[in-house]
Design a protein around this motif. Structure first.
Motif, PDB file in Angstrom:
ATOM      1  N   TYR A 138       0.688  -1.247   0.161  1.00 46.03           N
ATOM      2  CA  TYR A 138       0.001  -0.127   0.067  1.00 46.03           C
ATOM      3  C   TYR A 138       0.773   1.125  -0.072  1.00 46.03           C
ATOM      4  CZ  TYR A 138      -3.692  -3.436   0.717  1.00 46.03           C
ATOM      5  OH  TYR A 138      -4.586  -4.340   0.944  1.00 46.03           O
ATOM      6  N   ALA A 139       1.991   1.093   0.293  1.00 49.16           N
ATOM      7  CA  ALA A 139       2.752   2.602   0.531  1.00 49.16           C
ATOM      8  C   ALA A 139       2.964   3.023  -0.981  1.00 49.16           C
ATOM      9  CB  ALA A 139       4.049   2.122   0.953  1.00 49.16           C
ATOM     10  N   THR A 140       3.325   2.504  -1.986  1.00 49.25           N
ATOM     11  CA  THR A 140       3.291   3.348  -3.248  1.00 49.25           C
ATOM     12  C   THR A 140       1.849   3.439  -3.735  1.00 49.25           C
ATOM     13  OG1 THR A 140       3.301   0.877  -4.459  1.00 49.25           O
ATOM     14  CG2 THR A 140       5.524   1.966  -3.870  1.00 49.25           C
ATOM     15  N   ILE A 141       0.964   2.783  -3.584  1.00 48.63           N
ATOM     16  CA  ILE A 141      -0.506   3.167  -3.816  1.00 48.63           C
ATOM     17  C   ILE A 141      -0.820   4.573  -3.277  1.00 48.63           C
ATOM     18  CG2 ILE A 141      -3.012   2.659  -3.603  1.00 48.63           C
ATOM     19  CD1 ILE A 141      -2.050  -0.361  -3.855  1.00 48.63           C
ATOM     20  N   VAL A 142      -0.413   4.610  -1.743  1.00 46.28           N
ATOM     21  CA  VAL A 142      -0.648   5.737  -1.115  1.00 46.28           C
ATOM     22  C   VAL A 142       0.130   6.961  -1.832  1.00 46.28           C
ATOM     23  CG1 VAL A 142      -0.454   7.118   1.175  1.00 46.28           C
ATOM     24  CG2 VAL A 142      -1.321   4.798   1.043  1.00 46.28           C
ATOM     25  N   ARG A 143       1.472   6.581  -1.911  1.00 47.06           N
ATOM     26  CA  ARG A 143       2.286   7.897  -2.816  1.00 47.06           C
ATOM     27  C   ARG A 143       1.622   8.039  -4.341  1.00 47.06           C
ATOM     28  NH1 ARG A 143       6.749   4.930  -0.607  1.00 47.06           N
ATOM     29  NH2 ARG A 143       7.086   4.222  -2.623  1.00 47.06           N
ATOM     30  N   SER A 144       1.161   7.193  -4.839  1.00 42.83           N
ATOM     31  CA  SER A 144       0.637   7.546  -6.086  1.00 42.83           C
ATOM     32  C   SER A 144      -0.643   8.620  -5.961  1.00 42.83           C
ATOM     33  CB  SER A 144       0.119   6.159  -6.693  1.00 42.83           C
ATOM     34  OG  SER A 144       1.135   5.425  -6.920  1.00 42.83           O
ATOM     35  N   VAL A 145      -1.344   8.336  -5.188  1.00 38.80           N
ATOM     36  CA  VAL A 145      -2.656   9.272  -4.792  1.00 38.80           C
ATOM     37  C   VAL A 145      -2.210  10.445  -4.352  1.00 38.80           C
ATOM     38  CG1 VAL A 145      -4.797   9.412  -3.840  1.00 38.80           C
ATOM     39  CG2 VAL A 145      -4.265   7.267  -4.322  1.00 38.80           C
ATOM     40  N   GLN A 146      -1.327  10.488  -3.433  1.00 41.71           N
ATOM     41  CA  GLN A 146      -0.447  11.896  -3.119  1.00 41.71           C
ATOM     42  C   GLN A 146       0.175  12.801  -4.275  1.00 41.71           C
ATOM     43  OE1 GLN A 146       1.935   9.917  -0.156  1.00 41.71           O
ATOM     44  NE2 GLN A 146       0.867  11.014   1.648  1.00 41.71           N
ATOM     45  N   TRP A 147       0.620  11.799  -5.171  1.00 42.56           N
ATOM     46  CA  TRP A 147       1.463  12.335  -6.540  1.00 42.56           C
ATOM     47  C   TRP A 147       0.173  13.032  -7.169  1.00 42.56           C
ATOM     48  CZ3 TRP A 147       0.882  12.576 -11.491  1.00 42.56           C
ATOM     49  CH2 TRP A 147       1.912  12.956 -12.272  1.00 42.56           C
ATOM     50  N   ALA A 148      -0.944  12.116  -7.317  1.00 41.21           N
ATOM     51  CA  ALA A 148      -1.917  12.729  -8.305  1.00 41.21           C
ATOM     52  C   ALA A 148      -2.586  14.015  -7.649  1.00 41.21           C
ATOM     53  CB  ALA A 148      -3.134  11.642  -8.487  1.00 41.21           C
ATOM     54  N   ALA A 149      -2.889  14.014  -6.399  1.00 39.76           N
ATOM     55  CA  ALA A 149      -3.309  15.372  -5.778  1.00 39.76           C
ATOM     56  C   ALA A 149      -2.387  16.421  -5.960  1.00 39.76           C
ATOM     57  CB  ALA A 149      -3.291  14.990  -4.369  1.00 39.76           C
ATOM     58  N   ALA A 150      -1.277  16.271  -5.745  1.00 39.81           N
ATOM     59  CA  ALA A 150       0.005  17.338  -5.758  1.00 39.81           C
ATOM     60  C   ALA A 150      -0.007  17.889  -7.117  1.00 39.81           C
ATOM     61  CB  ALA A 150       1.121  16.796  -5.471  1.00 39.81           C
ATOM     62  N   ASN A 151      -0.206  16.904  -8.344  1.00 37.55           N
ATOM     63  CA  ASN A 151      -0.072  17.341  -9.648  1.00 37.55           C
ATOM     64  C   ASN A 151      -1.271  17.620 -10.516  1.00 37.55           C
ATOM     65  OD1 ASN A 151       3.017  17.044 -10.243  1.00 37.55           O
ATOM     66  ND2 ASN A 151       2.506  15.398  -8.989  1.00 37.55           N
ATOM     67  N   SER A 152      -2.468  17.589  -9.576  1.00 35.37           N
ATOM     68  CA  SER A 152      -3.725  17.926 -10.323  1.00 35.37           C
ATOM     69  C   SER A 152      -3.751  19.111 -11.262  1.00 35.37           C
ATOM     70  CB  SER A 152      -4.996  17.754  -9.472  1.00 35.37           C
ATOM     71  OG  SER A 152      -5.253  16.395  -9.033  1.00 35.37           O
ATOM     72  N   GLU A 153      -3.438  20.023 -10.571  1.00 33.03           N
ATOM     73  CA  GLU A 153      -3.568  21.733 -11.617  1.00 33.03           C
ATOM     74  C   GLU A 153      -2.398  21.476 -12.602  1.00 33.03           C
ATOM     75  OE1 GLU A 153      -5.860  23.773 -11.022  1.00 33.03           O
ATOM     76  OE2 GLU A 153      -6.577  22.180  -9.616  1.00 33.03           O
ATOM     77  N   ASP A 154      -1.351  20.976 -12.498  1.00 30.71           N
ATOM     78  CA  ASP A 154      -0.489  20.866 -13.464  1.00 30.71           C
ATOM     79  C   ASP A 154      -0.608  20.045 -14.462  1.00 30.71           C
ATOM     80  OD1 ASP A 154       1.437  22.247 -11.821  1.00 30.71           O
ATOM     81  OD2 ASP A 154       2.464  20.669 -11.222  1.00 30.71           O
ATOM     82  N   VAL A 155      -1.520  19.054 -14.379  1.00 27.41           N
ATOM     83  CA  VAL A 155      -1.952  18.167 -15.606  1.00 27.41           C
ATOM     84  C   VAL A 155      -3.134  18.754 -15.973  1.00 27.41           C
ATOM     85  CG1 VAL A 155      -3.278  16.054 -15.901  1.00 27.41           C
ATOM     86  CG2 VAL A 155      -1.227  16.292 -14.409  1.00 27.41           C
ATOM     87  N   LYS A 156      -4.079  19.465 -15.616  1.00 26.38           N
ATOM     88  CA  LYS A 156      -5.478  20.176 -15.965  1.00 26.38           C
ATOM     89  C   LYS A 156      -4.756  21.365 -16.856  1.00 26.38           C
ATOM     90  CE  LYS A 156      -8.338  18.907 -12.433  1.00 26.38           C
ATOM     91  NZ  LYS A 156      -8.952  19.295 -11.208  1.00 26.38           N
ATOM     92  N   ALA A 157      -3.569  22.149 -16.430  1.00 26.57           N
ATOM     93  CA  ALA A 157      -3.440  23.375 -16.989  1.00 26.57           C
ATOM     94  C   ALA A 157      -2.815  23.095 -18.638  1.00 26.57           C
ATOM     95  CB  ALA A 157      -2.064  24.122 -16.608  1.00 26.57           C
TER      96      ALA A 157
END
Length: 157
Positions: A138-157
């Motif tokens: 689960y550690a990498t899954i949690v980090r994956s979701v954290q990455w997605a949260a942190a990069n949401s605006e970058d991806v949408k732009a």
């Protein structure tokens, strides 16, 4: 019986027996095999998809119960040839190994981020707590979701 629902933005109508589970309707009738079928008892969570924006274990939902509803499967995450930020996060942070739980995990993560674009680790772990991964710890899954949260605006732009 005929069942009509919207799947990944497209209205579909198909025949199904009244006792057909949504996971089988999606996989066998609609041929969308990204949604995995695991335990058939709602314990593993590999079959999670979104119904009206909420994660559901599709092995516990009759296809008839999804009539008229909006269904989103893992195939519906990518838009216009661009991976969803959740998919990108799972790639960037190695949130998968065998990949069996991955579609359900990604759908749960997408629903979480739709509700809360900046979840903390406890909220992420709570969201995925109904799903089993036998490979990652689960550690990498949690980090994956954290990455997605942190990069949401970058991806949408």
């Amino acid at each position: 019986m005929q069942i009509t629902m919207t799947v990944n933005g497209t209205e579909v109508t198909a025949e199904a027996e009244p006792r057909t589970l949504l996971v089988h309707f999606i996989r066998d009738t609609l041929k969308l095999t990204g949604t995995h079928w695991g335990c058939d008892t709602s314990n593993c969570g590999t079959c999670v998809l979104l119904m009206d924006g909420e994660p559901v274990k599709s092995c516990t939902v009759l296809a008839a119960m999804a009539a008229g509803r909006e269904i989103r499967t893992v195939e519906g995450l990518a838009q216009n040839g661009q991976l969803d930020v959740v998919q990108q996060g799972f790639m960037a942070e190695h949130g998968l190994q065998c990949g069996f739980c991955t579609p359900g995990m990604m759908m749960t993560a997408r629903a979480l981020l739709d509700r809360n674009p900046d979840p903390d680790e406890t909220e992420i772990r709570t969201a995925i707590s109904g799903q089993i991964c036998r490979c990652t710890g689960y550690a990498t899954i949690v980090r994956s979701v954290q990455w997605a949260a942190a990069n949401s605006e970058d991806v949408k732009a």
